[in-house]
Scaffold this active site. Structure first.
Site, PDB file in Angstrom:
ATOM      1  N   HIS A 285     -44.746  42.917  40.509  1.00 16.91           N
ATOM      2  CA  HIS A 285     -45.198  42.192  39.322  1.00 16.91           C
ATOM      3  C   HIS A 285     -46.437  41.378  39.623  1.00 16.91           C
ATOM      4  O   HIS A 285     -46.468  40.628  40.595  1.00 16.91           O
ATOM      5  CB  HIS A 285     -44.124  41.197  38.863  1.00 16.91           C
ATOM      6  CG  HIS A 285     -42.996  41.805  38.116  1.00 16.91           C
ATOM      7  ND1 HIS A 285     -42.943  41.856  36.746  1.00 16.91           N
ATOM      8  CD2 HIS A 285     -41.860  42.385  38.553  1.00 16.91           C
ATOM      9  CE1 HIS A 285     -41.821  42.440  36.374  1.00 16.91           C
ATOM     10  NE2 HIS A 285     -41.141  42.768  37.451  1.00 16.91           N
ATOM     11  N   HIS A 328     -36.341  33.458  37.970  1.00  9.00           N
ATOM     12  CA  HIS A 328     -37.194  32.462  38.619  1.00  9.00           C
ATOM     13  C   HIS A 328     -36.920  31.063  38.105  1.00  9.00           C
ATOM     14  O   HIS A 328     -36.280  30.862  37.071  1.00  9.00           O
ATOM     15  CB  HIS A 328     -38.679  32.823  38.444  1.00  9.00           C
ATOM     16  CG  HIS A 328     -39.214  32.670  37.051  1.00  9.00           C
ATOM     17  ND1 HIS A 328     -38.811  33.454  36.000  1.00  9.00           N
ATOM     18  CD2 HIS A 328     -40.143  31.815  36.545  1.00  9.00           C
ATOM     19  CE1 HIS A 328     -39.461  33.110  34.910  1.00  9.00           C
ATOM     20  NE2 HIS A 328     -40.269  32.110  35.205  1.00  9.00           N
ATOM     21  N   GLU A 334     -41.473  26.146  30.021  1.00 10.80           N
ATOM     22  CA  GLU A 334     -41.801  27.304  29.199  1.00 10.80           C
ATOM     23  C   GLU A 334     -41.074  27.237  27.851  1.00 10.80           C
ATOM     24  O   GLU A 334     -39.847  27.319  27.795  1.00 10.80           O
ATOM     25  CB  GLU A 334     -41.409  28.598  29.917  1.00 10.80           C
ATOM     26  CG  GLU A 334     -42.025  28.753  31.296  1.00 10.80           C
ATOM     27  CD  GLU A 334     -41.477  29.969  32.044  1.00 10.80           C
ATOM     28  OE1 GLU A 334     -40.774  30.786  31.420  1.00 10.80           O
ATOM     29  OE2 GLU A 334     -41.742  30.089  33.247  1.00 10.80           O
ATOM     30  N   TYR A 343     -37.715  41.205  22.888  1.00 12.18           N
ATOM     31  CA  TYR A 343     -38.274  40.762  24.160  1.00 12.18           C
ATOM     32  C   TYR A 343     -37.520  41.496  25.259  1.00 12.18           C
ATOM     33  O   TYR A 343     -36.278  41.535  25.250  1.00 12.18           O
ATOM     34  CB  TYR A 343     -38.113  39.244  24.303  1.00 12.18           C
ATOM     35  CG  TYR A 343     -38.635  38.690  25.601  1.00 12.18           C
ATOM     36  CD1 TYR A 343     -39.951  38.903  25.993  1.00 12.18           C
ATOM     37  CD2 TYR A 343     -37.809  37.944  26.443  1.00 12.18           C
ATOM     38  CE1 TYR A 343     -40.424  38.392  27.186  1.00 12.18           C
ATOM     39  CE2 TYR A 343     -38.279  37.420  27.633  1.00 12.18           C
ATOM     40  CZ  TYR A 343     -39.592  37.659  28.001  1.00 12.18           C
ATOM     41  OH  TYR A 343     -40.071  37.156  29.179  1.00 12.18           O
ATOM     42  N   HIS A 358     -37.100  26.846  28.603  1.00  9.30           N
ATOM     43  CA  HIS A 358     -36.687  26.823  30.003  1.00  9.30           C
ATOM     44  C   HIS A 358     -37.561  25.773  30.670  1.00  9.30           C
ATOM     45  O   HIS A 358     -38.733  26.020  30.977  1.00  9.30           O
ATOM     46  CB  HIS A 358     -36.846  28.201  30.644  1.00  9.30           C
ATOM     47  CG  HIS A 358     -36.053  29.260  29.930  1.00  9.30           C
ATOM     48  ND1 HIS A 358     -36.641  30.388  29.391  1.00  9.30           N
ATOM     49  CD2 HIS A 358     -34.735  29.341  29.643  1.00  9.30           C
ATOM     50  CE1 HIS A 358     -35.705  31.138  28.816  1.00  9.30           C
ATOM     51  NE2 HIS A 358     -34.544  30.521  28.955  1.00  9.30           N
ATOM     52  N   HIS A 364     -33.890  30.946  35.007  1.00 14.67           N
ATOM     53  CA  HIS A 364     -33.783  31.853  33.871  1.00 14.67           C
ATOM     54  C   HIS A 364     -34.263  33.239  34.285  1.00 14.67           C
ATOM     55  O   HIS A 364     -34.778  33.434  35.383  1.00 14.67           O
ATOM     56  CB  HIS A 364     -34.552  31.340  32.654  1.00 14.67           C
ATOM     57  CG  HIS A 364     -36.003  31.064  32.914  1.00 14.67           C
ATOM     58  ND1 HIS A 364     -36.443  29.970  33.617  1.00 14.67           N
ATOM     59  CD2 HIS A 364     -37.116  31.736  32.545  1.00 14.67           C
ATOM     60  CE1 HIS A 364     -37.768  29.963  33.676  1.00 14.67           C
ATOM     61  NE2 HIS A 364     -38.197  31.044  33.030  1.00 14.67           N
TER      62      HIS A 364
END
Length: 427
Positions: A285, A328, A334, A343, A358, A364
């Site tokens: 990623h 993470h 966020e 999503y 979060h 999360h």
């Protein structure tokens, strides 16, 4: 509605006139402005800011904005600002269902603060929802505390500003400068969406670093309005956000009386479909910062007061990679919303018109369903389509409001979506 025209380019020195010859040439403040107009300057930065950072617009208007009656307090129980107006934040992930559409009122009436941080007019942000069932009509809003970013989720909006008009539909955003009068009229009823109040530095395009000269949001795709002025001399209510409070005054003319203008402190609309998405073409990623559209920097480099990030349709091609977002804990906080579709980390639970928070260092990531599906998926290239999520990411913890914790559709069992993640370790 008359077809609207636009000027293009983020941060450009634009100029526009609704009447030919109304814009002075060579002088910002001539002894007598053309057409019997008044010259007025709106400054978005200190006069001595470096040229690249200096934001201001000269307006040539039928009456200056000083012609307004005295202000009196205006009650609004659900629009909050600054950490002092938030509640004690639990160290839990929070998620809300879609904001109910039953609210009756205009854009100002329908604002609801989810979460707040920082200090009004100085630093931090507020995350809000709006529902509008009628036009603001002869009512205008001036937010002297914050820049406002509008993210429509349902229903088109006509946003009238001192510099002209913008039509903004779901899938697009509107960025409204601090201190500029505007009104929001729904073209489809009811209208619903999200708002970010930015108390810090004005939002700008992020630096591209090793990405190079092309990518993410392109400056030329941001559209500013052309000059337009309201012809009728009618009474208006001016609602002002000042010092974290709402105030109201009345005046005998429209605040939308600017016949010509030039400068770079302007409202914008931008279509998220024009975002040039960057993603991996090998494995693993890249950080979600590659989805940043706009950023409000703080006094600590790289640690934004607030970032506006989108997760648009895109191709997924990574090899030997768990493709949804990883689990993470983030030093940043966020706040997320969903404009349309699903999503990928929460395929069923996160609904359009809903939101999640979060906070700093709150764990999360994908729910159990998303984890199981992605862990065994055939990793052929596939496109995430018919989706648009966004995030307001901020350096300070966000404090939920009383409305968010007690009256909004808060999902009490949100954390259960991770309950079925099992310990499958084997040596």
């Amino acid at each position: 509605m008359t077809e609207l025209t636009y000027l293009t380019g983020f941060g450009n020195q634009h100029s526009s006139e609704a009447v030919a010859g109304a814009l002075p040439i060579g002088r910002n403040s001539p002894q007598k402005a053309p057409n019997g107009l008044y010259a007025e300057l709106l400054s978005g930065s200190a006069f001595t800011a470096p040229r690249a950072d200096n934001q201001r617009t000269w307006m040539y208007r039928r009456r200056p904005s000083v012609v307004v009656g005295g202000y009196e307090p205006l009650a609004h129980a659900l629009w909050k600002s600054g950490a002092a107006e938030g509640e004690r934040a639990p160290p839990d992930p929070l998620r809300w269902g879609p904001t109910p559409l039953a609210t009756e009122g205009d854009f100002v009436d329908g604002l609801r603060s989810y979460a707040v941080n920082g200090e009004v007019g100085i630093t931090g942000m507020g995350a809000l929802a709006y529902v509008a069932t009628r036009a603001m009509g002869r009512r205008a809003l001036v937010n002297a505390d914050a820049e406002m970013l509008l993210v429509p989720q349902q229903g088109r909006l006509l946003v009238t500003t001192e510099l002209g008009r913008l039509e903004v539909a779901p899938g697009s955003i509107a960025l409204l400068p601090r201190g500029m009068a505007f009104k929001v009229d729904p073209l489809d009823v009811p209208a619903r969406g999200y708002v970010c109040e930015n108390f810090g530095a004005a939002m700008r395009l992020p630096e591209l670093g090793p990405i190079g000269s092309n990518g993410l949001a392109n400056p030329r795709d941001f559209e500013a309005p052309t000059a337009w002025h309201e012809a009728e001399d009618v009474d208006y209510e001016i609602v002002k956000r000042y010092g974290g409070q709402l105030w109201r005054a009345t005046q005998a003319h429209s605040p939308f009386n600017v016949v010509a203008w030039h400068g770079n402190l302007v409202p914008y609309r931008w279509d998220t479909a024009r975002f040039m998405t960057i993603n991996t073409v090998s494995f693993d990623h890249p950080d979600p910062s590659i989805f940043t559209v706009l950023t409000s920097p703080s006094d600590t480099p790289g640690w934004a007061n607030v970032d506006f990030v989108i997760f648009p349709p895109r191709w997924m091609v990574a090899e030997d990679t768990f493709r949804p977002p990883w689990y993470h804990r983030n030093v940043m906080s966020e706040f997320m919303g969903l404009v349309l579709g699903q999503y990928d980390a929460k395929p069923e639970g996160f609904k359009p018109g809903g939101a999640s928070l979060h906070n700093s260092y709150v764990p999360h990531g994908p729910d159990a369903e998303a984890f199981d599906k992605a862990s065994g998926a055939d990793l052929r290239p596939h496109k995430l389509d018919n989706t648009l999520a966004f995030m307001f990411e901020t350096r300070w913890p966000l404090k939920p409001t009383s409305w968010a914790l007690n009256d909004a559709p808060l999902e009490k069992t949100y954390a259960d979506c991770w309950r079925d993640l099992k310990d499958d370790f084997h040596a």
